[in-house]
Design a protein around this motif. Structure first.
Motif, PDB file in Angstrom:
ATOM      1  N   VAL A 189       0.832  -1.202   0.000  1.00  0.00           N
ATOM      2  CA  VAL A 189       0.000   0.000   0.000  1.00  0.00           C
ATOM      3  C   VAL A 189       0.868   1.254   0.000  1.00  0.00           C
ATOM      4  CG1 VAL A 189      -1.721   1.310   1.305  1.00  0.00           C
ATOM      5  CG2 VAL A 189      -1.919  -1.185   1.128  1.00  0.00           C
ATOM      6  N   ALA A 192       2.566   1.955  -3.340  1.00  0.00           N
ATOM      7  CA  ALA A 192       1.740   2.146  -4.532  1.00  0.00           C
ATOM      8  C   ALA A 192       1.914   3.558  -5.087  1.00  0.00           C
ATOM      9  CB  ALA A 192       0.279   1.883  -4.203  1.00  0.00           C
ATOM     10  N   GLN A 194      -0.043   5.411  -6.765  1.00  0.00           N
ATOM     11  CA  GLN A 194      -1.226   6.252  -6.710  1.00  0.00           C
ATOM     12  C   GLN A 194      -1.602   6.699  -5.295  1.00  0.00           C
ATOM     13  OE1 GLN A 194      -1.116   2.988  -7.389  1.00  0.00           O
ATOM     14  NE2 GLN A 194      -3.040   1.920  -6.912  1.00  0.00           N
ATOM     15  N   LEU A 195      -0.868   6.254  -4.283  1.00  0.00           N
ATOM     16  CA  LEU A 195      -1.198   6.612  -2.906  1.00  0.00           C
ATOM     17  C   LEU A 195      -1.091   8.126  -2.689  1.00  0.00           C
ATOM     18  CD1 LEU A 195      -1.791   5.533   0.027  1.00  0.00           C
ATOM     19  CD2 LEU A 195       0.697   5.614   0.371  1.00  0.00           C
ATOM     20  N   CYS A 219      -5.348   6.105   2.867  1.00  0.00           N
ATOM     21  CA  CYS A 219      -4.998   4.820   2.252  1.00  0.00           C
ATOM     22  C   CYS A 219      -6.200   4.159   1.571  1.00  0.00           C
ATOM     23  CB  CYS A 219      -4.445   3.846   3.304  1.00  0.00           C
ATOM     24  SG  CYS A 219      -2.889   4.348   4.054  1.00  0.00           S
ATOM     25  N   THR A 222      -6.536   3.675  -2.384  1.00  0.00           N
ATOM     26  CA  THR A 222      -5.519   2.756  -2.912  1.00  0.00           C
ATOM     27  C   THR A 222      -5.821   1.315  -2.528  1.00  0.00           C
ATOM     28  OG1 THR A 222      -3.821   4.474  -2.885  1.00  0.00           O
ATOM     29  CG2 THR A 222      -3.060   2.193  -2.843  1.00  0.00           C
ATOM     30  N   ARG A 225      -8.542  -0.139  -4.652  1.00  0.00           N
ATOM     31  CA  ARG A 225      -8.091  -0.529  -5.997  1.00  0.00           C
ATOM     32  C   ARG A 225      -7.307  -1.839  -5.969  1.00  0.00           C
ATOM     33  NH1 ARG A 225      -6.059   4.855  -6.250  1.00  0.00           N
ATOM     34  NH2 ARG A 225      -7.543   6.301  -7.190  1.00  0.00           N
ATOM     35  N   THR A 248      -3.865   0.475   7.159  1.00  0.00           N
ATOM     36  CA  THR A 248      -3.885   0.116   5.743  1.00  0.00           C
ATOM     37  C   THR A 248      -4.869  -1.028   5.472  1.00  0.00           C
ATOM     38  OG1 THR A 248      -1.978  -1.344   6.089  1.00  0.00           O
ATOM     39  CG2 THR A 248      -1.528   0.887   5.301  1.00  0.00           C
TER      40      THR A 248
END
Length: 293
Positions: A189, A192, A194-195, A219, A222, A225, A248
């Protein structure tokens, strides 16, 4: 000589809770050069969690009689906490430790960190070391960023990587906590692309003034996804009350004023999901048991 007792608790044998925590708010405000992330979060405890049993040994051996599947003793935070305390103090005593595990691995409820904190606090009492909570929390930080809040034992606003703590008093509703049957990888996580990592910092006073209706977890998008099971569970819970991810994940929670309302939804959870209802606590059940706060 008879063992000294603290209420019902003997200093030769202890049975103590390792409570769950919720992140009722989690903002990621930046990324540090060492790879860790700067956070702002609100920690609160639940009256639900693991239970640890300790029995003092005089030969210095620390044994864990309830190993976790897939976790070697050298990686287990309970064993690491006990050995760290021995090393720090030069203590030659040991302990037999048994864990009754109730909190899911990779759930975002802080189970491993709470187990480590209970171990530090319990063995400090069992071995008559008389270390203060600040000392134990500093040791705990070597084991993980969430361990100090469990050692200090009070709901807190946290900054840094989660180790800079300020006590707070939060509302104490009933929570429905749902685990969708998967384990979430925290490194995945936080790694990632895109976080969200640039949430503007806010003050503790502003966060508390705005209140639970505005709190969020950076979080969450993300994790949704990356883990469709979390997305599905969040969508299901949103039909009853606004849900949030804790840490997370993978655990999700909703809060209710009435226990009966939470239990009504608990009865409707799907097969393959694990859920429970618990009350929020500003003082950790561990510290309540030992009269520390």
């Amino acid at each position: 000589m008879a063992a000294t007792r603290y209420g019902h608790i003997s200093v030769r044998e202890l049975t103590l809770p390792a409570p769950a925590k919720l992140n009722r708010l989690l903002h990621i405000t930046g990324r540090r050069e060492d790879g860790y992330h700067e956070l702002q979060t609100l920690f609160q405890f639940l009256d639900h969690g693991d239970t640890l049993h300790f029995k003092r040994r005089d030969d210095g051996v620390v044994s864990l009689t309830s190993a976790l599947a897939g976790v070697a003793d050298d990686d287990n935070l309970i064993m690491r906490a006990a050995r760290l305390l021995q090393s720090d103090t030069g203590c030659r005593l040991g302990a037999d430790i048994h864990l009754d595990k109730r909190l899911p691995l990779g759930g975002g409820l802080g189970g491993g960190s709470s187990d480590a904190a209970t171990t530090l606090v319990a063995l400090n009492r069992l071995w008559n070391l008389e270390l203060g909570l600040e000392h134990l929390a500093a040791l705990g930080l070597q084991l993980g960023a969430d361990v100090p809040v469990f050692v200090h034992g009070h709901a807190a606003w946290a900054e840094g990587i989660g180790e800079r703590l300020t006590r707070v008093e939060l509302d104490t509703p009933w929570f429905l906590v749902l685990h969708p049957g998967i384990e979430v990888s925290t490194p995945q996580v936080f790694g990632a692309p895109q976080l969200t990592r640039n949430t503007p910092p806010i003050s503790m006073a502003r966060a508390l003034q705005e209140g639970p209706g505005t709190w969020r977890n950076d979080c969450e998008a993300t994790v949704r996804r990356l883990y469709p099971a979390v997305d599905e569970a969040l969508a299901w819970l949103s039909a009853f009350a606004p849900p949030l991810l804790t840490g997370t994940g993978a655990c999700l929670f909703c809060n209710f004023e009435d226990e009966a309302d939470a239990r009504e939804i608990l009865a409707q959870t799907q097969d393959g999901w694990h859920a429970f209802v618990a009350r929020g606590c500003n003082v950790s059940p561990l510290h309540q048991a030992l009269g520390l706060l």
